[in-house]
Structure formats: C-alpha cells, structure tokens
Design a protein around this motif. Structure first.
Motif, PDB file in Angstrom:
ATOM      1  N   MET A   1       0.804  -1.412   0.010  1.00 17.53           N
ATOM      2  CA  MET A   1       0.056  -0.157  -0.013  1.00 17.53           C
ATOM      3  C   MET A   1       0.831   1.273  -0.037  1.00 17.53           C
ATOM      4  SD  MET A   1      -3.183   1.315   0.058  1.00 17.53           S
ATOM      5  CE  MET A   1      -4.091  -0.303   0.653  1.00 17.53           C
ATOM      6  N   PRO A   2       0.639   2.364  -1.173  1.00 19.55           N
ATOM      7  CA  PRO A   2       1.559   3.493  -1.205  1.00 19.55           C
ATOM      8  C   PRO A   2       1.255   4.345   0.358  1.00 19.55           C
ATOM      9  CG  PRO A   2       0.323   3.243  -3.038  1.00 19.55           C
ATOM     10  CD  PRO A   2      -0.313   2.106  -2.145  1.00 19.55           C
ATOM     11  N   ARG A   3       2.441   4.802   0.868  1.00 20.81           N
ATOM     12  CA  ARG A   3       2.500   5.732   1.869  1.00 20.81           C
ATOM     13  C   ARG A   3       1.721   6.974   1.410  1.00 20.81           C
ATOM     14  NH1 ARG A   3       3.163   3.259   6.644  1.00 20.81           N
ATOM     15  NH2 ARG A   3       4.635   1.223   6.167  1.00 20.81           N
ATOM     16  N   HIS A   4       1.046   7.523   2.310  1.00 22.47           N
ATOM     17  CA  HIS A   4      -0.061   8.584   1.652  1.00 22.47           C
ATOM     18  C   HIS A   4       0.214   9.721   2.501  1.00 22.47           C
ATOM     19  CE1 HIS A   4      -4.254  10.165   0.289  1.00 22.47           C
ATOM     20  NE2 HIS A   4      -3.095  11.162  -0.227  1.00 22.47           N
ATOM     21  N   VAL A   5       0.759  11.160   1.945  1.00 17.04           N
ATOM     22  CA  VAL A   5       0.843  12.298   2.769  1.00 17.04           C
ATOM     23  C   VAL A   5       0.105  13.172   2.272  1.00 17.04           C
ATOM     24  CG1 VAL A   5       2.597  13.968   3.613  1.00 17.04           C
ATOM     25  CG2 VAL A   5       3.365  11.613   3.369  1.00 17.04           C
ATOM     26  N   LEU A   6      -0.807  13.753   3.111  1.00 14.57           N
ATOM     27  CA  LEU A   6      -1.571  14.825   2.708  1.00 14.57           C
ATOM     28  C   LEU A   6      -1.292  16.171   3.257  1.00 14.57           C
ATOM     29  CD1 LEU A   6      -4.345  15.906   1.752  1.00 14.57           C
ATOM     30  CD2 LEU A   6      -5.376  15.917   4.108  1.00 14.57           C
ATOM     31  N   VAL A   7      -0.913  16.943   2.183  1.00 20.48           N
ATOM     32  CA  VAL A   7      -0.486  18.400   2.521  1.00 20.48           C
ATOM     33  C   VAL A   7      -1.519  19.790   2.357  1.00 20.48           C
ATOM     34  CG1 VAL A   7       1.067  20.301   1.736  1.00 20.48           C
ATOM     35  CG2 VAL A   7       1.831  17.950   1.714  1.00 20.48           C
ATOM     36  N   LEU A   8      -1.904  20.114   3.622  1.00 18.55           N
ATOM     37  CA  LEU A   8      -3.108  21.276   3.362  1.00 18.55           C
ATOM     38  C   LEU A   8      -2.084  22.605   2.878  1.00 18.55           C
ATOM     39  CD1 LEU A   8      -4.718  20.593   6.982  1.00 18.55           C
ATOM     40  CD2 LEU A   8      -5.442  19.675   4.540  1.00 18.55           C
ATOM     41  N   GLY A   9      -2.364  22.928   1.810  1.00 20.72           N
ATOM     42  CA  GLY A   9      -1.664  23.876   0.970  1.00 20.72           C
ATOM     43  C   GLY A   9      -1.954  25.300   1.086  1.00 20.72           C
ATOM     44  N   GLY A  10      -1.601  25.899  -0.169  1.00 21.66           N
ATOM     45  CA  GLY A  10      -1.964  27.326  -0.563  1.00 21.66           C
ATOM     46  C   GLY A  10      -0.775  28.362  -0.196  1.00 21.66           C
ATOM     47  N   THR A  11       0.586  27.677   0.300  1.00 23.57           N
ATOM     48  CA  THR A  11       1.474  28.629   0.378  1.00 23.57           C
ATOM     49  C   THR A  11       2.771  28.181  -0.311  1.00 23.57           C
ATOM     50  OG1 THR A  11       2.454  27.289   2.216  1.00 23.57           O
ATOM     51  CG2 THR A  11       0.854  29.013   2.990  1.00 23.57           C
ATOM     52  N   ALA A  12       3.547  29.087  -0.591  1.00 23.34           N
ATOM     53  CA  ALA A  12       4.911  28.520  -1.148  1.00 23.34           C
ATOM     54  C   ALA A  12       5.694  27.569  -0.738  1.00 23.34           C
ATOM     55  CB  ALA A  12       5.992  29.916  -1.417  1.00 23.34           C
ATOM     56  N   GLU A  13       5.575  27.311   0.517  1.00 25.97           N
ATOM     57  CA  GLU A  13       6.221  26.489   1.299  1.00 25.97           C
ATOM     58  C   GLU A  13       5.460  24.983   1.034  1.00 25.97           C
ATOM     59  OE1 GLU A  13       7.605  30.010   3.372  1.00 25.97           O
ATOM     60  OE2 GLU A  13       5.387  29.016   2.840  1.00 25.97           O
ATOM     61  N   ALA A  14       4.338  25.051   0.864  1.00 24.79           N
ATOM     62  CA  ALA A  14       3.396  23.896   0.681  1.00 24.79           C
ATOM     63  C   ALA A  14       3.941  23.279  -0.889  1.00 24.79           C
ATOM     64  CB  ALA A  14       1.930  24.098   0.486  1.00 24.79           C
ATOM     65  N   ARG A  15       3.935  24.346  -1.911  1.00 23.36           N
ATOM     66  CA  ARG A  15       4.278  23.978  -3.128  1.00 23.36           C
ATOM     67  C   ARG A  15       5.541  23.340  -3.102  1.00 23.36           C
ATOM     68  NH1 ARG A  15       1.840  28.764  -4.006  1.00 23.36           N
ATOM     69  NH2 ARG A  15       3.668  30.019  -4.083  1.00 23.36           N
ATOM     70  N   ARG A  16       6.570  24.007  -2.270  1.00 22.55           N
ATOM     71  CA  ARG A  16       7.987  23.388  -2.237  1.00 22.55           C
ATOM     72  C   ARG A  16       8.039  22.131  -1.604  1.00 22.55           C
ATOM     73  NH1 ARG A  16       9.547  28.853  -1.563  1.00 22.55           N
ATOM     74  NH2 ARG A  16       9.504  28.528   1.052  1.00 22.55           N
ATOM     75  N   LEU A  17       7.327  21.795  -0.775  1.00 20.59           N
ATOM     76  CA  LEU A  17       7.154  20.512  -0.001  1.00 20.59           C
ATOM     77  C   LEU A  17       6.598  19.476  -0.996  1.00 20.59           C
ATOM     78  CD1 LEU A  17       7.393  18.837   2.450  1.00 20.59           C
ATOM     79  CD2 LEU A  17       4.976  19.628   3.225  1.00 20.59           C
ATOM     80  N   ALA A  18       5.726  19.813  -1.574  1.00 25.69           N
ATOM     81  CA  ALA A  18       4.867  18.980  -2.607  1.00 25.69           C
ATOM     82  C   ALA A  18       6.137  18.396  -3.785  1.00 25.69           C
ATOM     83  CB  ALA A  18       3.727  19.529  -3.249  1.00 25.69           C
ATOM     84  N   ALA A  19       7.020  19.247  -4.157  1.00 29.55           N
ATOM     85  CA  ALA A  19       7.735  19.040  -5.167  1.00 29.55           C
ATOM     86  C   ALA A  19       9.049  18.327  -4.487  1.00 29.55           C
ATOM     87  CB  ALA A  19       8.508  20.452  -5.469  1.00 29.55           C
ATOM     88  N   ALA A  20       9.259  18.371  -3.158  1.00 32.10           N
ATOM     89  CA  ALA A  20      10.385  17.815  -2.538  1.00 32.10           C
ATOM     90  C   ALA A  20       9.640  16.471  -2.372  1.00 32.10           C
ATOM     91  CB  ALA A  20      10.844  18.365  -1.325  1.00 32.10           C
ATOM     92  N   LEU A  21       8.409  15.930  -1.887  1.00 29.42           N
ATOM     93  CA  LEU A  21       7.980  14.694  -1.903  1.00 29.42           C
ATOM     94  C   LEU A  21       7.915  13.825  -3.056  1.00 29.42           C
ATOM     95  CD1 LEU A  21       5.073  15.802   0.738  1.00 29.42           C
ATOM     96  CD2 LEU A  21       7.170  14.354   1.252  1.00 29.42           C
ATOM     97  N   VAL A  22       7.450  14.882  -4.216  1.00 28.38           N
ATOM     98  CA  VAL A  22       7.340  14.066  -5.394  1.00 28.38           C
ATOM     99  C   VAL A  22       8.543  13.423  -5.829  1.00 28.38           C
ATOM    100  CG1 VAL A  22       6.933  14.174  -8.138  1.00 28.38           C
ATOM    101  CG2 VAL A  22       5.311  15.188  -6.019  1.00 28.38           C
ATOM    102  N   ALA A  23       9.770  14.151  -5.570  1.00 30.43           N
ATOM    103  CA  ALA A  23      10.982  13.950  -6.099  1.00 30.43           C
ATOM    104  C   ALA A  23      11.628  12.953  -4.993  1.00 30.43           C
ATOM    105  CB  ALA A  23      12.124  15.344  -6.088  1.00 30.43           C
ATOM    106  N   HIS A  24      11.189  12.569  -3.784  1.00 26.40           N
ATOM    107  CA  HIS A  24      11.637  11.959  -2.729  1.00 26.40           C
ATOM    108  C   HIS A  24      11.923  10.384  -3.260  1.00 26.40           C
ATOM    109  CE1 HIS A  24      11.959  10.045   1.140  1.00 26.40           C
ATOM    110  NE2 HIS A  24      12.298  11.081   1.699  1.00 26.40           N
ATOM    111  N   PRO A  25      13.020   9.782  -2.935  1.00 22.72           N
ATOM    112  CA  PRO A  25      13.204   8.645  -3.224  1.00 22.72           C
ATOM    113  C   PRO A  25      12.149   7.625  -2.989  1.00 22.72           C
ATOM    114  CG  PRO A  25      15.228   9.257  -2.186  1.00 22.72           C
ATOM    115  CD  PRO A  25      14.139  10.462  -2.218  1.00 22.72           C
TER     116      PRO A  25
END
Length: 263
Positions: A1-25
């Motif tokens: 089962m994929p590990r699922h992270v929910l980010v409550l976003g709307g900020t620049a930090e949220a976008r950077r976090l989503a990008a970092a998570l998508v690029a995470h190994p």
C-alpha cells in the motif's frame, strides 16, 4: 500500500514541500502525496503531485477523509493566519490517529531602525490608525478588510493577489499584485503613493519582506498584526527540510505521534 501524505497547502512552502515529496526516493517505491487547496484563489500556482480543491467539512469531515483515503501523515502548510484550518487539522489528525506536523515559516522580527507597533488582530490594527487623515498601505490580504471600513478620514492603498472582499474603507485604491517584491520597487511604491504608515500581518518569509526594509529606510511606522497561537500539543517545524526529517519515520512505517518531536 503506498504511503500517503496529505499536505494542506496554499503557500509557497506547501508547493516546495509537494515538489520535494514527489522527488523523494520513496515516491518511486509507492510514496503518494496529495495537496489540498481551499479554493479561495481563482488561479492558484501549479502544485506537483495530486491536488484536491475545496473544504472537508470541518474537523470531523477531515478526519473522515483521512481514514477513507488511508493517509499516513498530515502536514499543515497553510498560511500562518489560517487559525481555523490549523485547529481543525489538529483535531482531525488526533481523531483519526494520523501523525501530524505544522509547517510554519519563521515570523518577522524588528531590527534597529524599525518603528514597529505590534497588535493582536486586524481590529486592533484599525484602532492603532484612529485619528484624522493619513495615507495607509494595507497589506493584510483580501479578507477581513471590514475591520477598517469605518475609517473614513484615511486613504488606503490595498494590495492583494485578488480583488478584496467588501466592505472596504470608502477611500480605497486597490493594487492587484503577487510577490516576490523588491526593496527598490517597494520604496518607489511608498513614495509614489505618499504613504504615511504600513499595516501588515506577520506572514514571514522573503516574498513580501521587502516592504519592511523600504519602510525602515523611509522612517515609516509599521503596524504588525502578530500571528495567532498554534493549538496546544502540535509539532511545528520551520521549513521543508525539517518536514522531510519528521516524515522519515512515518514513511518508513515506524509512526510518529502528533505531539512528538521526531529527529
């Protein structure tokens, strides 16, 4: 089962976090990230990964969503002044048994030469402006401007990403713009509009901090609305790197309680 992270976003930090998570190994091995946007901005900036838009129906609705979508970790990366959302997120995470963390950029702090006046709310900021005359640069966002609507003897320059919601002060000029802003640009704006006082929320970050430097250089007073307190017992971290460190034991399946400080 994929590990699922929910980010409550709307900020620049949220976008950077989503990008970092998508690029995470771990992403390639079954790591999943969903960013939730409130839907208040008509043209939000693109966010990597899955995106959902709209509210959850309060803390109870969010708790149901966390369970239904098998969320393994919740990251609240909303605006520092989104107090209701943060409170709902903390309650929902606790109810659903989902580890949670709050990502909050550090707030602004005065330096020598600043003329800052701290206030706890928009209503208090309006009280600080009481008196006849004056030109105000109001950079508190498009919501809540009704707190200033009774100030009929002042001229307001209101800057926001989208057109602000009424009611507004009767003498208001609206400037639609999105940061980041430069010190040179802010200095010229303050001079061109003959601004006497700046009013801002303590949003923190670099994108809109240039106005503070420009106000300091011009000797202008700044009324600073301080942030609401975080709910008791939540873990708060200052940047994306700290979130990734916090997530390591969660994504590895080891768990990390919402009130714990994970290395």
């Amino acid at each position: 089962m994929p590990r699922h992270v929910l980010v409550l976003g709307g900020t620049a930090e949220a976008r950077r976090l989503a990008a970092a998570l998508v690029a995470h190994p771990a992403h390639a091995a079954g790591f999943r990230v969903t960013t939730s946007l409130a839907g208040r901005t008509a043209r939000p900036e693109a966010v990597p990964g899955e995106v959902r838009t709209g509210g959850f129906g309060g803390a109870e609705g969010l708790a149901r969503w966390l369970r239904a979508h098998r969320v393994d970790a919740l990251v609240d990366a909303t605006h520092p002044f989104a107090a209701s959302i943060t409170a709902h997120a903390a309650r929902a995470a606790a109810a659903a048994g989902v580890p949670a963390v709050v990502l909050r950029r550090p707030g602004w702090r005065p330096v020598p030469g600043d003329r800052w006046y701290d206030v706890p709310s928009l209503a208090a900021a309006a009280e600080a402006l009481a008196g006849p005359g004056g030109r105000v640069f109001l950079t508190t966002g498009r919501l809540g401007l009704a707190a200033f609507a009774h100030l009929t003897d002042r001229h307001f320059l209101v800057r926001s990403v989208e057109r602000p919601d009424p009611p507004l002060p009767p003498h208001t000029e609206v400037l639609l713009a999105r940061g980041p802003f430069t010190v040179d640009g802010e200095r010229e704006l303050l001079r061109a509009h003959r601004i006497d006082v700046l009013v801002t929320k303590d949003s923190g970050g670099e994108a809109t901090a240039a106005k503070l430097t420009a106000a300091r250089e011009l000797g202008l007073p700044v009324v600073v609305v301080r942030r609401p307190a975080l709910p008791a017992g939540v873990t708060a971290v200052p940047d994306v790197t700290a979130v990734l460190r916090w997530l390591d034991p969660v994504t590895a399946g080891q768990g990390c309680g919402a009130a714990d400080t994970c290395p």
